[in-house]
Design a protein around this motif. Structure first.
Motif, PDB file in Angstrom:
ATOM      1  N   VAL A   1       0.875  -1.169   0.000  1.00  0.00           N
ATOM      2  CA  VAL A   1       0.000   0.000   0.000  1.00  0.00           C
ATOM      3  C   VAL A   1       0.910   1.215   0.000  1.00  0.00           C
ATOM      4  O   VAL A   1       1.827   1.311   0.826  1.00  0.00           O
ATOM      5  N   GLY A   2       0.694   2.103  -0.937  1.00  0.00           N
ATOM      6  CA  GLY A   2       1.492   3.326  -1.001  1.00  0.00           C
ATOM      7  C   GLY A   2       2.978   3.076  -1.222  1.00  0.00           C
ATOM      8  O   GLY A   2       3.806   3.847  -0.761  1.00  0.00           O
ATOM      9  N   GLY A   3       3.304   1.974  -1.898  1.00  0.00           N
ATOM     10  CA  GLY A   3       4.694   1.692  -2.214  1.00  0.00           C
ATOM     11  C   GLY A   3       5.460   0.983  -1.111  1.00  0.00           C
ATOM     12  O   GLY A   3       6.665   0.785  -1.208  1.00  0.00           O
ATOM     13  N   THR A   4       4.762   0.588  -0.027  1.00  0.00           N
ATOM     14  CA  THR A   4       5.412  -0.108   1.075  1.00  0.00           C
ATOM     15  C   THR A   4       4.792  -1.490   1.227  1.00  0.00           C
ATOM     16  O   THR A   4       3.561  -1.617   1.336  1.00  0.00           O
ATOM     17  N   LEU A   5       5.628  -2.516   1.234  1.00  0.00           N
ATOM     18  CA  LEU A   5       5.130  -3.867   1.441  1.00  0.00           C
ATOM     19  C   LEU A   5       4.545  -3.983   2.839  1.00  0.00           C
ATOM     20  O   LEU A   5       5.073  -3.417   3.799  1.00  0.00           O
ATOM     21  N   LYS A   6       3.454  -4.727   2.954  1.00  0.00           N
ATOM     22  CA  LYS A   6       2.849  -4.940   4.272  1.00  0.00           C
ATOM     23  C   LYS A   6       3.821  -5.639   5.210  1.00  0.00           C
ATOM     24  O   LYS A   6       3.771  -5.422   6.420  1.00  0.00           O
ATOM     25  N   SER A   7       4.726  -6.445   4.665  1.00  0.00           N
ATOM     26  CA  SER A   7       5.715  -7.130   5.505  1.00  0.00           C
ATOM     27  C   SER A   7       6.715  -6.153   6.119  1.00  0.00           C
ATOM     28  O   SER A   7       7.380  -6.483   7.101  1.00  0.00           O
ATOM     29  N   ASP A   8       6.834  -4.948   5.551  1.00  0.00           N
ATOM     30  CA  ASP A   8       7.760  -3.949   6.087  1.00  0.00           C
ATOM     31  C   ASP A   8       7.094  -2.996   7.070  1.00  0.00           C
ATOM     32  O   ASP A   8       7.754  -2.113   7.613  1.00  0.00           O
ATOM     33  N   GLN A   9       5.843  -3.156   7.293  1.00  0.00           N
ATOM     34  CA  GLN A   9       5.121  -2.244   8.204  1.00  0.00           C
ATOM     35  C   GLN A   9       5.115  -2.777   9.618  1.00  0.00           C
ATOM     36  O   GLN A   9       5.213  -3.907   9.891  1.00  0.00           O
TER      37      GLN A   9
END
Length: 61
Positions: free
Chosen positions: A53-61
């Motif tokens: 979402v918005g250029g960020t992987l969910k795994s990086d959140q």
């Protein structure tokens, strides 16, 4: 024969998924008049590193 596709990020328990398909089946049957046994649901669980979402992987959140 209604066919419903639901895309989800992984991580829900089998009990949560059972509740989801039960509730969605009931809602589809109620609002379309289709018998519940004719409602088909396809769950697509995505790994967190395959969704962003918005250029960020969910795994990086």
């Amino acid at each position: 024969m209604p066919i419903v596709h639901i895309d989800l990020i992984e991580g829900r328990s089998p009990e949560q998924l059972k509740g989801l398909v039960k509730d969605v089946t009931e809602a589809i049957a109620k609002n379309t008049g289709a018998p519940q046994e004719n409602v088909h649901i396809v769950l697509n669980e995505m790994r967190k590193d395959n969704y962003s979402v918005g250029g960020t992987l969910k795994s990086d959140q």
